[in-house]
Design a protein around this motif. Sequence first.
Motif, PDB file in Angstrom:
ATOM      1  N   LYS A 164      36.139  31.361  38.136  1.00 55.05           N
ATOM      2  CA  LYS A 164      35.166  31.789  39.138  1.00 55.05           C
ATOM      3  C   LYS A 164      33.876  31.025  38.876  1.00 55.05           C
ATOM      4  O   LYS A 164      33.266  31.166  37.819  1.00 55.05           O
ATOM      5  N   ASP A 165      33.507  30.219  39.842  1.00 58.19           N
ATOM      6  CA  ASP A 165      32.394  29.290  39.670  1.00 58.19           C
ATOM      7  C   ASP A 165      31.289  29.676  40.648  1.00 58.19           C
ATOM      8  O   ASP A 165      31.524  29.737  41.853  1.00 58.19           O
ATOM      9  N   ASN A 166      30.100  29.973  40.143  1.00 60.27           N
ATOM     10  CA  ASN A 166      28.991  30.240  41.063  1.00 60.27           C
ATOM     11  C   ASN A 166      27.782  29.392  40.682  1.00 60.27           C
ATOM     12  O   ASN A 166      27.893  28.487  39.849  1.00 60.27           O
ATOM     13  N   ASP A 167      26.641  29.682  41.272  1.00 60.60           N
ATOM     14  CA  ASP A 167      25.459  28.843  41.066  1.00 60.60           C
ATOM     15  C   ASP A 167      24.996  28.816  39.616  1.00 60.60           C
ATOM     16  O   ASP A 167      24.506  27.799  39.133  1.00 60.60           O
ATOM     17  N   LYS A 168      25.147  29.932  38.906  1.00 61.03           N
ATOM     18  CA  LYS A 168      24.551  30.043  37.576  1.00 61.03           C
ATOM     19  C   LYS A 168      25.550  30.078  36.434  1.00 61.03           C
ATOM     20  O   LYS A 168      25.198  29.735  35.300  1.00 61.03           O
ATOM     21  N   THR A 169      26.783  30.517  36.695  1.00 58.08           N
ATOM     22  CA  THR A 169      27.738  30.694  35.596  1.00 58.08           C
ATOM     23  C   THR A 169      29.124  30.142  35.930  1.00 58.08           C
ATOM     24  O   THR A 169      29.472  29.937  37.100  1.00 58.08           O
ATOM     25  N   VAL A 170      29.885  29.922  34.864  1.00 59.60           N
ATOM     26  CA  VAL A 170      31.307  29.596  34.955  1.00 59.60           C
ATOM     27  C   VAL A 170      32.049  30.749  34.287  1.00 59.60           C
ATOM     28  O   VAL A 170      31.758  31.098  33.141  1.00 59.60           O
TER      29      VAL A 170
ATOM     30  N   GLU B 131      32.400  34.221  30.101  1.00 61.33           N
ATOM     31  CA  GLU B 131      31.358  33.899  31.081  1.00 61.33           C
ATOM     32  C   GLU B 131      30.292  33.058  30.401  1.00 61.33           C
ATOM     33  O   GLU B 131      29.719  33.469  29.391  1.00 61.33           O
TER      34      GLU B 131
ATOM     35  N   ASP C 156      26.903  30.156  30.862  1.00 56.85           N
ATOM     36  CA  ASP C 156      25.853  29.660  31.747  1.00 56.85           C
ATOM     37  C   ASP C 156      26.066  28.185  32.087  1.00 56.85           C
ATOM     38  O   ASP C 156      26.554  27.408  31.260  1.00 56.85           O
ATOM     39  N   LYS C 157      25.668  27.840  33.297  1.00 54.74           N
ATOM     40  CA  LYS C 157      25.591  26.428  33.654  1.00 54.74           C
ATOM     41  C   LYS C 157      24.248  25.911  33.135  1.00 54.74           C
ATOM     42  O   LYS C 157      23.193  26.313  33.646  1.00 54.74           O
TER      43      LYS C 157
END
Length: 297
Positions: free
Chosen positions: A180-186, A203, A205-206
């Motif tokens: 699950k990839d979003n703006d702030k984390t992988v 989980e 952080d990017k």
Amino acid sequence: MIAGHTVPLLAGGLYDRFHSNPPLSVIASEAPDVDLSWFKTLQKTRVDIGFESYSPNFYYKNSKVTAVFTADLATLKSLMPAKVLEQVQPLQVWPGRGLVALTAYTYEYCDNDSYNEVSLSIVTNRPGNANLGPVSLVGQSMSKDFWGYVLKLPVDTELARVRGVVGYNLPKWLTGIHLKDNDKTVVYEIIDSQTGKVDVTLETDKLGDLSSEAELVTNSFTNTGHDGELTYGYAVSRQLSHASSSDESTVKLVLGDGSLSTYIKALDLGTMMKYEYVPSFQSALYAPAPLQSMLND
């Protein structure tokens, strides 16, 4: 069929068409955004690893995250075969504490099509080199040449499982691994193969301030072959975009009640020593070879 195993393949996929040896011209036409300059410098050879294959295996477009934790040294030693311990041992970072690396990989485009994989490994010295604990760790970090012993290696395709078990004698099993990839984390969710429920969640952080300077990193592992003989294998990665942090808040590991979580809990994980965020890398995985051949070099 691979070594007697019926393996479902992606129809028309790279493995279905080329069995680990696709021409780079095909890759260039199907993935024009991928830089193939590094792969053009590498030579594949035909190998028998329990089935016919080619070495190295190419991974053209990938991402990964790694979290390195301290763990109970005595427990780590107890999980390694005696024969392996004669050659390598867990690196002790302070009294009674060793290190484990938890890495989640997404192989978007590779010789084996696409799949996710999670590796849990003990950080060890290099075979033939003294185990000097933190000194050895610094040496490996400076040379970008890391050694380990693989404890667990779940994957989410049967092709990856069979190739890993038959060809490399690695502890792979088939289960769901969800990215699950979003703006702030992988976020990687590892499913317990027995219950079908989420068992482990990693989980991370990017990180910002990514380095785009390509660097080559070698990750090697000592292992035993199917007949009990000592072997080693390695992958060379070309990291195209990468950053790291020692801030514990960048990684959140949530353990459930499944078999993998129970196993990880028994390691008595402590401080998160380092987190590596690598949103873009390429890799070449070499077939296993007798350990003695390396020690004789």
